[in-house]
Scaffold this active site. Structure first.
Site, PDB file in Angstrom:
ATOM      1  N   GLU A 136       4.075  42.539  95.158  1.00  0.00           N
ATOM      2  CA  GLU A 136       5.142  43.548  95.216  1.00  0.00           C
ATOM      3  C   GLU A 136       5.978  43.435  96.485  1.00  0.00           C
ATOM      4  OE1 GLU A 136       2.075  44.016  94.267  1.00  0.00           O
ATOM      5  OE2 GLU A 136       1.884  45.547  92.709  1.00  0.00           O
ATOM      6  N   THR A 168       1.698  40.728  88.560  1.00  0.00           N
ATOM      7  CA  THR A 168       0.555  40.900  89.472  1.00  0.00           C
ATOM      8  C   THR A 168      -0.713  40.465  88.750  1.00  0.00           C
ATOM      9  OG1 THR A 168       0.292  43.153  88.749  1.00  0.00           O
ATOM     10  CG2 THR A 168       1.557  42.810  90.750  1.00  0.00           C
ATOM     11  N   LYS A 223     -18.654  54.188  99.086  1.00  0.00           N
ATOM     12  CA  LYS A 223     -18.686  55.583  99.554  1.00  0.00           C
ATOM     13  C   LYS A 223     -20.138  56.040  99.677  1.00  0.00           C
ATOM     14  CE  LYS A 223     -14.228  56.253  97.540  1.00  0.00           C
ATOM     15  NZ  LYS A 223     -13.978  55.261  96.493  1.00  0.00           N
TER      16      LYS A 223
END
Ligand code: AMP
Length: 551
Positions: A336, A191, A445
């Site tokens: 994946e 990855t 956030k």
């Protein structure tokens, strides 16, 4: 209860092996062309039959180098016919084809080659200097094969070097692909590793074949023997999204772009080779679209463009449709997952969508392709409703999803019920269309609420003066985080901060509008072309927002 004994079916136990794909292509599509823009320069053309013959020669050559089933053989290579032959020869003989991303930093590449214990490396001419730099650090490599002919062999300090063409020419094509268990490892891909060490995903013959069956489906890539496929996505990025396998399964023409990914080279290949289908990440298409607009050239044969790896902006879907008559198919997946998880196609009953409705729908990443079951969960792992509103961590499972990382004892991403947490935050609507709101670590956030950085970026790149944009959360004394927008203006445009912010009005809730805009010359990308947000967050950690002093 019950007490019955399940009966065994009476069907053949033919194993799903990668060699069966190239055998099929030879048998049924032997004269179909594979065209390559070579690393050496000129176009090369041959057929599936030639590819099969040379793969068998290579399998014999690998045997002569001492490569045995289970050994890892690495590639540092562009999309070419030789790379295609390596895919089939290495996996076909039972060894593991380990594609390495040459755009990673050199220490990461040597880490990966050592971690995988690669015994043999195939490298394009381009990457010989890179290998020379790290040759002393490679612990297991016994042979390096330069993917060229005798005439182009470079002078090199590398040890145990072979020339690809001389190597295979010395071997016969008399080779019977061995039969073995379909769960045998076939290929390995690490990855991108934006954090920590890269992790290896070890595909099997079975997972690759199932992925190939799925990706040919009409609601996936919709490929057939009537297509000419241009895999722009590199063969070192999750096996070019499986295109080398599904192409041999359906027998379509393949057009490999080699190292030339610029707009002019891609346009020339698409037009001259009558390409009908292509796939790649948004950044590549941005440069092709820009080239087409500047040059006035066409891509008339191109019907479908799969765009994934990062979110596809609405403006890109519209530009392809309106200016070039090509349908964008937004897709989502992961290393994946082999990689395809979703593709965005309409359903029965959506025939009358207006162009605007199509572009709006294509903002979403699409519907589950059979074999990649999805669900979204909250922080306590409770399943959330597919109502298009609730958003949570996206989890997946299926026969082409990895169940563990190579040589890792445990994985935080896998739960005890066999689900894999993707790290993406998403909604799923009642029709099954999944929408990635963000990577969980990229979500902004603000005051306990979440703002999607992807959505802000998509809006920003819709502005005609913006070439590329990224949005990150930076510290705010009151709201914890607020969005900062980084913008690369198009050449020659003098876009202002006020223009940019004004552009968001009416497109998102007021509190989503970024607090500040910084103009930059370029943005950092990962080795697979995604925005490198981790670097941006570091670079702008101390950025003081103009709103920081307001209470
Ligand atoms: P990789 O394994 O390097 O291919 O990266 C997989 C990740 O890329 C996913 O988990 C997503 O975060 C991101 N990704 C892939 N496709 C898309 C897409 N269409 N929209 C948004 N993010 C995407």
């Amino acid at each position: 209860m019950g007490g019955g004994v399940a009966m065994e079916g009476l069907m053949m136990g033919t194993q799903l092996l990668i060699s069966s794909l190239i055998r099929n292509a030879d048998r049924n599509h032997g004269t179909t062309e594979i065209v390559t823009r070579t690393v050496e320069g000129p176009l090369h053309r041959y057929t599936y039959r030639d590819a099969h013959r040379r793969s068998r020669q290579l399998a014999n050559a690998l045997g002569s180098l001492g490569i045995k089933p289970g050994d890892r053989c690495a590639t540092l290579a562009w999309n070419t016919y030789r790379h295609f032959e390596i895919y089939y020869a290495v996996s076909g003989m039972g060894a593991v084809c380990h594609t390495v991303n040459p755009r990673l930093f050199a220490p990461q590449i040597s880490f990966i080659l050592n971690h995988a214990s690669d015994r043999c490396i195939f490298a394009d001419l381009t990457f010989v200097p890179l290998l020379e730099e790290m040759a002393d650090e490679l612990e297991h490599v016994e042979a390096i094969v330069i993917m060229t002919d005798d005439k182009h062999m470079p002078r090199t300090s590398l040890p145990n070097v072979h020339c690809y063409e001389s190597l295979i020419n010395g071997h016969s094509d008399d080779y019977d692909w061995p039969e073995f268990d379909e769960n045998t490892a076939s290929s390995l891909c690490y990855t991108s590793g934006t954090t920590g060490d890269p992790k290896g995903v070890l595909y099997s013959h079975r997972s690759s074949l199932i992925h190939a069956f799925r990706s040919g489906l009409p609601d996936c890539f919709n490929l057939s023997a009537r297509d000419a496929v241009l895999p722009v996505v590199p063969m070192f990025h999750v096996n070019a999204w499986g295109l080398p396998y599904v192409s041999a399964m359906v027998g379509c023409k393949i057009v490999f772009p080699g190292p030339a990914m610029d707009g002019a080279s891609l346009q020339e290949l698409i037009e001259n080779e009558k390409v009908t289908f292509s796939a790649g990440v948004p950044t590549i298409w941005l440069s092709l679209l820009q080239y087409l607009e500047e040059s006035g050239k066409n891509i008339q044969t191109l019907k479908r463009v799969v765009i994934g790896g990062s979110a596809t902006p609405r403006s890109m879907t519209a530009r392809f449709a309106e200016k070039h008559g090509a349908e964008v198919l937004h897709a989502w997946g992961m290393t994946e997952m082999s990689p395809i998880g979703t593709v965005n196609h309409p359903k029965y009953g959506m025939e009358d969508e207006t162009p605007d409705q199509i572009y709006d729908r294509q903002i979403k990443q699409g519907r589950e392709v059979f074999g990649a079951e999805m669900k979204i969960v909250d922080d306590d792992d409770r399943t959330l409703p597919n109502d298009g509103k609730a958003f949570g961590t996206l989890k997946v499972r299926g026969p082409s999803v990895c169940r563990a990382y190579y040589k890792e004892q445990r994985s935080d991403a896998h739960d005890e019920n066999g689900w894999f947490a993707t790290g993406d935050v998403a909604t799923i609507d009642p029709d099954g269309y999944m929408h990635v709101t963000d990577r969980s670590k990229d979500v902004i956030k603000s005051g306990g609420e979440w703002i999607s950085s992807i959505e802000l970026e998509n809006i920003a790149v819709g502005h005609p003066d913006v070439a590329e944009a990224a949005s990150i959360g930076v510290h705010h004394p009151k709201w914890d985080e607020r969005p900062l927008l980084l913008v690369v203006p198009r050449n020659g445009c003098d876009l202002t901060r006020e223009d940019m912010l004004e552009y968001f009005n009416g497109k998102v809730a007021k509190w989503w509008i970024p607090d500040d805009v910084v103009f930059v010359e370029e943005l950092p990308h990962t080795a697979t072309g995604k925005l490198l947000k981790i670097k941006l967050r570091e670079d702008f950690r101390d950025h003081v927002l103009p709103t920081a002093h307001q209470s």
